[in-house]
Design an enzyme around this catalytic site. Structure first.
Site, PDB file in Angstrom:
ATOM      1  N   GLY A  49      40.738  14.739  -8.046  1.00 14.98           N
ATOM      2  CA  GLY A  49      40.094  14.138  -9.206  1.00 14.98           C
ATOM      3  C   GLY A  49      40.094  15.119 -10.368  1.00 14.98           C
ATOM      4  O   GLY A  49      40.106  16.342 -10.149  1.00 14.98           O
ATOM      5  N   GLN A  54      37.735  18.819 -18.229  1.00 12.92           N
ATOM      6  CA  GLN A  54      38.367  19.941 -17.526  1.00 12.92           C
ATOM      7  C   GLN A  54      39.690  20.365 -18.161  1.00 12.92           C
ATOM      8  O   GLN A  54      40.187  21.453 -17.885  1.00 12.92           O
ATOM      9  CB  GLN A  54      38.596  19.586 -16.050  1.00 12.92           C
ATOM     10  CG  GLN A  54      37.291  19.420 -15.273  1.00 12.92           C
ATOM     11  CD  GLN A  54      37.577  19.126 -13.811  1.00 12.92           C
ATOM     12  OE1 GLN A  54      37.811  17.982 -13.446  1.00 12.92           O
ATOM     13  NE2 GLN A  54      37.599  20.170 -12.988  1.00 12.92           N
ATOM     14  N   CYS A 103      35.844  22.541  -6.824  1.00 11.81           N
ATOM     15  CA  CYS A 103      36.111  22.071  -8.188  1.00 11.81           C
ATOM     16  C   CYS A 103      37.227  22.909  -8.781  1.00 11.81           C
ATOM     17  O   CYS A 103      37.206  24.132  -8.672  1.00 11.81           O
ATOM     18  CB  CYS A 103      34.841  22.206  -9.026  1.00 11.81           C
ATOM     19  SG  CYS A 103      35.051  21.630 -10.729  1.00 11.81           S
ATOM     20  N   LEU A 104      38.196  22.239  -9.410  1.00 12.71           N
ATOM     21  CA  LEU A 104      39.327  22.960 -10.004  1.00 12.71           C
ATOM     22  C   LEU A 104      38.869  23.890 -11.133  1.00 12.71           C
ATOM     23  O   LEU A 104      39.571  24.829 -11.479  1.00 12.71           O
ATOM     24  CB  LEU A 104      40.366  21.954 -10.531  1.00 12.71           C
ATOM     25  CG  LEU A 104      41.031  21.092  -9.453  1.00 12.71           C
ATOM     26  CD1 LEU A 104      41.914  20.028 -10.097  1.00 12.71           C
ATOM     27  CD2 LEU A 104      41.852  21.949  -8.490  1.00 12.71           C
ATOM     28  N   HIS A 145      30.932  13.508  -8.376  1.00 10.94           N
ATOM     29  CA  HIS A 145      31.350  14.854  -8.797  1.00 10.94           C
ATOM     30  C   HIS A 145      32.129  14.782 -10.121  1.00 10.94           C
ATOM     31  O   HIS A 145      31.829  15.516 -11.068  1.00 10.94           O
ATOM     32  CB  HIS A 145      32.214  15.497  -7.704  1.00 10.94           C
ATOM     33  CG  HIS A 145      32.798  16.822  -8.093  1.00 10.94           C
ATOM     34  ND1 HIS A 145      32.481  17.995  -7.457  1.00 10.94           N
ATOM     35  CD2 HIS A 145      33.691  17.154  -9.071  1.00 10.94           C
ATOM     36  CE1 HIS A 145      33.142  18.996  -8.038  1.00 10.94           C
ATOM     37  NE2 HIS A 145      33.892  18.505  -9.017  1.00 10.94           N
ATOM     38  N   GLU A 146      33.107  13.872 -10.182  1.00  4.91           N
ATOM     39  CA  GLU A 146      33.939  13.774 -11.393  1.00  4.91           C
ATOM     40  C   GLU A 146      33.119  13.317 -12.593  1.00  4.91           C
ATOM     41  O   GLU A 146      33.271  13.849 -13.697  1.00  4.91           O
ATOM     42  CB  GLU A 146      35.115  12.820 -11.171  1.00  4.91           C
ATOM     43  CG  GLU A 146      36.152  13.322 -10.179  1.00  4.91           C
ATOM     44  CD  GLU A 146      36.607  14.748 -10.428  1.00  4.91           C
ATOM     45  OE1 GLU A 146      36.709  15.179 -11.593  1.00  4.91           O
ATOM     46  OE2 GLU A 146      36.838  15.460  -9.445  1.00  4.91           O
ATOM     47  N   HIS A 149      31.047  15.760 -14.542  1.00  2.00           N
ATOM     48  CA  HIS A 149      31.747  16.541 -15.573  1.00  2.00           C
ATOM     49  C   HIS A 149      31.575  15.912 -16.960  1.00  2.00           C
ATOM     50  O   HIS A 149      31.593  16.611 -17.973  1.00  2.00           O
ATOM     51  CB  HIS A 149      33.250  16.619 -15.259  1.00  2.00           C
ATOM     52  CG  HIS A 149      33.603  17.633 -14.209  1.00  2.00           C
ATOM     53  ND1 HIS A 149      33.376  18.986 -14.369  1.00  2.00           N
ATOM     54  CD2 HIS A 149      34.191  17.498 -13.002  1.00  2.00           C
ATOM     55  CE1 HIS A 149      33.800  19.638 -13.297  1.00  2.00           C
ATOM     56  NE2 HIS A 149      34.296  18.753 -12.442  1.00  2.00           N
TER      57      HIS A 149
END
Ligand code: NI
Length: 180
Positions: A49, A54, A103-104, A145-146, A149
């Site tokens: 995701g 991000q 998380c990226l 989670h996404e 952001h």
């Protein structure tokens, strides 16, 4: 193919509340290119995701693509590439469960976070059509989670205990403490 830089924790954009997209923007070249780049970026990073903030675009837009099968999250079900515009979450019944999230934008770390496991998501697709879907379990965790952001939140903000934050390589090696 245009892979964008994924900004990391500490970059101010990750802490901003992103702005909603207006309908006319959805068919714009800018958004079309942004989505293509986000898909390329997600694939290159090997993630499941990615939210627009991000890649340093403070917009309420996220993509999810879960190949399914064996992953760093264990055995997981598949979800085809889906674009969520201006998503909203309603928590339904079903209680919470924890997951070792990564998380990226926070590379190398994993944290055990508990989240509701039954949610309804209302959003738009790229044509401006309303999308409403009910999700359980891992999918519910990933979407929350996404979408966090988009509100300038990271999973770290939801840790109940900082001892539940560990390095990913130790977790994978079975050397980190278990969270459940
Ligand atoms: Ni993330």
């Amino acid at each position: 193919m245009a892979v964008r830089e994924i900004i990391r924790m500490g970059h101010p954009t990750l802490r901003q509340v992103a702005r909603p997209l207006v309908l006319e923007e959805l068919s714009s070249r800018f958004i079309d290119q942004l989505i293509r780049d986000m898909v390329d970026t997600l694939h290159q990073a090997g993630g499941i995701g990615l939210a627009a903030p991000q890649v340093n675009e403070s917009l309420r837009l996220a993509i999810i693509e879960i190949p399914g099968g064996e992953s760093r999250y264990g055995e997981i079900p598949a979800m085809p590439l889906t674009v969520f515009v201006n998503p909203e979450i309603e928590v339904l019944d079903g209680g919470s469960a924890g997951c070792w999230e990564g998380c990226l934008s926070v590379p190398g770390l994993r944290g055990f976070v508990e989240r509701p496991q039954h949610i309804r998501v209302r959003s738009l697709d790229l044509r401006g059509n309303r999308l409403e879907t009910e999700l359980h379990g891992f999918f519910a965790t990933v979407l929350q989670h996404e979408f966090d952001h988009l509100d300038g939140k990271l999973y770290l903000d939801r840790l109940k205990d900082t001892r539940l934050l560990v390095f990913e390589d130790l977790l994978n090696a079975g050397q980190a403490i278990a969270g459940d």
